[in-house]
Write an enzyme that holds these catalytic residues in place. Structure first.
Site, PDB file in Angstrom:
ATOM      1  CD  GLU A  30      -5.053  -1.765   5.869  1.00 48.61           C
ATOM      2  OE1 GLU A  30      -4.074  -1.552   6.492  1.00 48.61           O
ATOM      3  OE2 GLU A  30      -5.764  -1.532   5.142  1.00 48.61           O
ATOM      4  CD  GLN A  66      -3.287   0.919   2.516  1.00 51.44           C
ATOM      5  OE1 GLN A  66      -1.848   0.943   3.262  1.00 51.44           O
ATOM      6  NE2 GLN A  66      -4.161   1.905   2.094  1.00 51.44           N
ATOM      7  NE  ARG A 106       4.095   3.562  14.751  1.00 47.62           N
ATOM      8  CZ  ARG A 106       3.186   3.143  16.168  1.00 47.62           C
ATOM      9  NH1 ARG A 106       3.627   2.239  16.169  1.00 47.62           N
ATOM     10  NH2 ARG A 106       2.462   3.541  15.452  1.00 47.62           N
ATOM     11  CG  HIS A 138      -8.164  -1.804   7.580  1.00 49.07           C
ATOM     12  ND1 HIS A 138      -8.884  -0.820   7.205  1.00 49.07           N
ATOM     13  CD2 HIS A 138      -7.013  -1.058   8.361  1.00 49.07           C
ATOM     14  CE1 HIS A 138      -7.917   0.500   7.060  1.00 49.07           C
ATOM     15  NE2 HIS A 138      -7.083   0.558   7.973  1.00 49.07           N
ATOM     16  CE1 TYR A 144      -5.281   5.719   9.392  1.00 46.34           C
ATOM     17  CE2 TYR A 144      -4.592   7.204   7.797  1.00 46.34           C
ATOM     18  CZ  TYR A 144      -4.538   5.862   8.524  1.00 46.34           C
ATOM     19  OH  TYR A 144      -3.439   5.465   7.788  1.00 46.34           O
ATOM     20  CD  GLU A 157      -6.590   3.547   6.927  1.00 51.81           C
ATOM     21  OE1 GLU A 157      -6.730   2.976   7.749  1.00 51.81           O
ATOM     22  OE2 GLU A 157      -5.405   2.685   6.061  1.00 51.81           O
ATOM     23  CG  HIS A 199      -6.724   1.471  12.747  1.00 46.42           C
ATOM     24  ND1 HIS A 199      -6.709   2.196  13.026  1.00 46.42           N
ATOM     25  CD2 HIS A 199      -5.993   0.803  11.698  1.00 46.42           C
ATOM     26  CE1 HIS A 199      -6.839   2.747  11.219  1.00 46.42           C
ATOM     27  NE2 HIS A 199      -5.775   1.575  10.794  1.00 46.42           N
ATOM     28  CD  GLU A 200      -3.738  -1.621  10.552  1.00 46.96           C
ATOM     29  OE1 GLU A 200      -4.446  -1.840   9.974  1.00 46.96           O
ATOM     30  OE2 GLU A 200      -2.632  -1.031  11.232  1.00 46.96           O
ATOM     31  CG  ASP A 240       3.557   7.750   0.743  1.00 45.56           C
ATOM     32  OD1 ASP A 240       2.723   6.781   1.823  1.00 45.56           O
ATOM     33  OD2 ASP A 240       4.377   7.600   1.437  1.00 45.56           O
ATOM     34  CE  LYS A 273       1.879   8.012  16.372  1.00 44.57           C
ATOM     35  NZ  LYS A 273       1.027   6.581  17.278  1.00 44.57           N
TER      36      LYS A 273
HETATM   37  N1  BES Z   1      -3.696   0.438   5.570  1.00 43.49           N
HETATM   38  C1  BES Z   1      -2.965   1.881   7.064  1.00 43.49           C
HETATM   39  C2  BES Z   1      -1.263   1.171   6.604  1.00 43.49           C
HETATM   40  C3  BES Z   1      -1.293   2.086   5.008  1.00 43.49           C
HETATM   41  C4  BES Z   1      -2.032   3.691   4.974  1.00 43.49           C
HETATM   42  C5  BES Z   1       0.304   2.392   4.695  1.00 43.49           C
HETATM   43  C6  BES Z   1      -1.499   3.667   3.564  1.00 43.49           C
HETATM   44  C7  BES Z   1      -0.042   2.495   3.430  1.00 43.49           C
HETATM   45  C8  BES Z   1      -0.644   3.794   2.922  1.00 43.49           C
HETATM   46  C9  BES Z   1      -2.873   0.859   8.348  1.00 43.49           C
HETATM   47  O1  BES Z   1      -4.423   0.373   8.443  1.00 43.49           O
HETATM   48  C10 BES Z   1      -2.816   2.627   9.275  1.00 43.49           C
HETATM   49  O2  BES Z   1      -3.143   3.317   9.180  1.00 43.49           O
HETATM   50  N2  BES Z   1      -1.715   2.340   9.910  1.00 43.49           N
HETATM   51  C11 BES Z   1      -1.648   3.056  11.252  1.00 43.49           C
HETATM   52  C12 BES Z   1      -2.057   2.839  12.783  1.00 43.49           C
HETATM   53  C13 BES Z   1      -3.617   3.489  12.762  1.00 43.49           C
HETATM   54  C14 BES Z   1      -3.554   2.273  14.471  1.00 43.49           C
HETATM   55  C15 BES Z   1      -3.741   4.518  12.960  1.00 43.49           C
HETATM   56  C16 BES Z   1      -0.092   3.345  11.214  1.00 43.49           C
HETATM   57  O3  BES Z   1       1.046   2.940  10.712  1.00 43.49           O
HETATM   58  O4  BES Z   1       0.179   4.128  11.529  1.00 43.49           O
HETATM   59 ZN    ZN Z   2      -5.496   1.756   8.787  1.00 45.77          ZN
END
Ligand code: BES
Ligand code: ZN
Length: 608
Positions: free
Chosen positions: A272, A142, A556, A300, A382, A319, A296-297, A374, A558
């Site tokens: 997910e 993804q 990560r 999905h 979200y 999301e 969350h996952e 992206d 984030k």
């Molecule tokens: N599907 C997403 C991850 C994603 C989104 C990867 C778009 C690539 C492009 C996954 O479900 C997700 O949202 N992950 C979040 C955690 C969530 C608890 C908000 C993350 O990885 O931060």
């Molecule tokens: Zn997600």
């Protein structure tokens, strides 16, 4: 019906996927069969991918990125015959179209290998794993990275079933977002099948030294041997979470739900992949305080994997629904106070983020023309997405909203959905009977406009309000850190406390907190990251070593982003950021590299 609730005007081509070269309306792929060898020395996957196709078109167009195409054959009687093909120029966002003259053949076989820098693959050195003995490979498809390891119609509007024969070094284990049909570890041969049709972004593979531990009837955990026990303990409530979603929205349709814990370089919290969610080890806090990510996952499995966003403009359908369901799971499994704490933290973060976002990025039905999908990865799809659904729920009540969502998932199961289709479904099946609600909840405002509508659900957590009050007293000097009773604080209390502090608190005040609470040695990645950002702003030097250690072990995004962003705000910080990044960069995932290159101006840093 009130005029403001009419279906929002949608540009004519809103349902067309701008992020794929594929031509599914002429020829459509329905099945993908892979036969691939993972070569850790060369850092590539190579072999064949055989596609089953149908349709009127004689030319099949696939998405690829940095693939080396050895040849293309099409089924011809009992065997195969070479087919004409051409690989188009490479676009920085989209990659290259692979055009194949298939005539009327229903099977097309592509011989190919991936590039060592494939955007959807990360090859890890043994030292980047917990065991430090074996290498590790995983995919992250993804949004549009499947094309960097499989030539496919890489659009969420096309669904395929798949099969795979994966050859790995003897002793390593391969897992996929599919059923394992056969596994022979000594020879390194694995076979998989995914009989349910899924979009390409959910095709996933990982290879490493993996152990397995069950956590329930249908659930379990794969992780490196030294991690699997802690992971199984942390995620022991997964089965209970599953049962709760099933009560709400209907049966889990994918058979098993396993979790794969990746090494810390994984750029996301979770992904997910069907039957096998991928997660970052930073979610294992030891006290289940970060398992909303599992909720969350898992969610999905309905929102996203069953009813799938048709294009990346519709990402909020994946999301936003998922965050909504995640909160319902948390509420059912851990109680309303925990759910309220989590959602109030998220909403506060969204508001802060929105202050910095351009208006066009505050829109749920976001315009991604000429942009990398992206770029749409913000809190808006979200948290604003979930807030929209919560607001409808507030207005109609759960008695009405729960069955509505259940029927939505039934209606769109194994299908792709556009924002317009959802809006129409909502109008027809819910708002049409409720003009009172239609007058309160404007679809145009929610879906097509920036900002937050005034009529909206605002989560409140009394517990966190109390924490904010204490934080205020400490900041004002009315109480000392050691007078704060933190004995019952959870991760969420700490996050609220730290976020409540003014950014320019001063290093002296951080010393007091660190002395009493030992925050620089926090084992919880969320708390630690928050603390390290605060330490960086305040030039609290005692945390410098930990900042470097964190940035060189965790991948990560984030966590990386806010830290690097903070560091580059000063000259000294920029020098430090680049020195750390120089060491860390080879260990980051290509997607993290792309983000951090921009933050630290890596091109500039490299030039003499
Ligand atoms: N599907 C997403 C991850 C994603 C989104 C990867 C778009 C690539 C492009 C996954 O479900 C997700 O949202 N992950 C979040 C955690 C969530 C608890 C908000 C993350 O990885 O931060
Ligand atoms: Zn997600």
């Amino acid at each position: 019906m009130a005029s403001c609730t009419s279906i929002p005007p949608v540009a004519e081509d809103a349902s067309r996927d701008l992020h794929s070269y594929a031509n599914p309306s002429q020829v459509r792929v329905s099945h993908v069969e892979m036969d691939l060898t993972a070569d850790f020395e060369r850092r590539n996957l190579s072999g064949t991918c055989t596609l089953t196709v149908a349709g009127d078109g004689t030319e099949l167009v696939l998405d690829t990125r940095d693939l080396e195409i050895g040849g293309v054959d099409v089924a011809d009687g009992d065997g195969y015959a070479p087919a004409e093909f051409s690989l188009g120029d490479s676009d920085p966002i989209l990659g290259s179209p692979l055009r194949i003259r298939r005539g009327t053949a229903d099977t097309v076989r592509i011989d190919y290998s991936t590039s060592p820098s494939a955007s959807g693959l990360q090859w890890l050195e043994p030292r980047q794993t917990a065991g430090r003995k074996h290498p590790f490979l995983y995919t992250q498809s993804q949004a549009i990275h499947a094309r960097s390891w499989i030539p496919v119609q890489d659009t969420p509007a096309v669904r395929v079933t798949y099969g795979a024969h994966i050859r790995v070094p003897p002793g390593l284990r391969a897992v996929m977002s599919a059923e394992t049909a056969s596994a022979d570890a000594p020879s390194g041969n694995y076979r998989f099948r995914m009989p349910m049709a899924i979009p390409s972004y959910l095709i996933a593979l990982a290879v490493g030294d993996l152990a397995f531990e069950p956590t329930g009837e249908r659930t379990g955990v794969y992780a490196e041997p030294s991690v699997v026990r802690a992971a199984a303990k942390e995620f022991e409530d997964t089965e209970a979470m599953m049962r709760r979603v099933e009560e709400l929205y209907g049966p889990y349709r994918w058979g098993r739900y396993d979790i794969l814990v990746l090494p810390p370089a994984f750029p996301f919290g979770g992904m997910e992949n069907p039957r096998l969610t991928f997660v970052s080890p930073t979610v294992i806090a030891g006290d289940k305080s970060l398992v909303s990510l599992i909720a969350h996952e898992l969610a999905h499995s309905w929102s996203g994997n069953l009813a799938t966003n048709a294009t990346w403009r519709d990402f909020w359908l994946n999301e936003g629904f998922t965050v909504y369901i995640e909160e319902r799971i948390q509420e059912a499994v851990y109680g309303p106070e925990r759910a309220a704490m989590e959602s109030s933290l998220e909403v506060a973060a969204l508001k802060d983020e929105m202050d910095e976002l351009a208006a066009r990025d505050q829109i749920l039905h976001v315009d991604l023309a000429d942009r990398d999908p992206d770029d749409g990865f913000t809190g808006v799809p979200y948290i604003k997405g979930a807030m929209f659904l919560r607001t409808i729920e507030d207005n109609v009540g759960r008695d009405v909203f729960d069955p509505f969502l259940r029927s939505y998932f039934e209606e769109f199961a194994f299908r792709s959905v556009t924002t317009a289709q959802f809006a129409e479904y909502l109008e027809r099946n819910l708002l049409a009977n409720r003009p009172d609600v239609a007058g309160e909840v404007s679809l145009t405002e929610w879906l097509e406009r920036p900002g937050l509508p005034t009529v909206r659900h605002e989560p409140v957590s009394d517990a966190l309000e109390a924490v904010a009050k204490v934080a205020g007293q400490w900041v004002a000097g009315a109480i000392l850190a050691r007078e704060i009773d933190t004995s019952n604080w959870t991760t969420q209390h700490w996050l609220r406390f730290l976020r409540e502090l003014p950014v320019d608190l001063g290093a002296d005040r951080l010393v007091e907190l660190d002395d009493v609470f030992g925050l620089t040695s926090a084992g919880n990645a969320e708390i630690l990251c928050e603390w390290l950002v605060l330490s960086t702003v305040n030039e609290y030097a005692a945390a410098n070593g930990t900042v470097e250690e964190f940035l060189t072990t965790v991948g990560r995004r984030k966590f990386l982003r806010p830290l690097y962003e903070q560091l580059v705000k000063t000259e000294d910080g920029t020098v430090r950021a680049r020195a750390i990044y120089r060491k860390a960069r080879p260990g980051y995932h290509p997607m993290a590299v792309q983000s951090i290159d921009r933050i630290v101006d890596w091109d500039v840093a490299l030039s003499p």
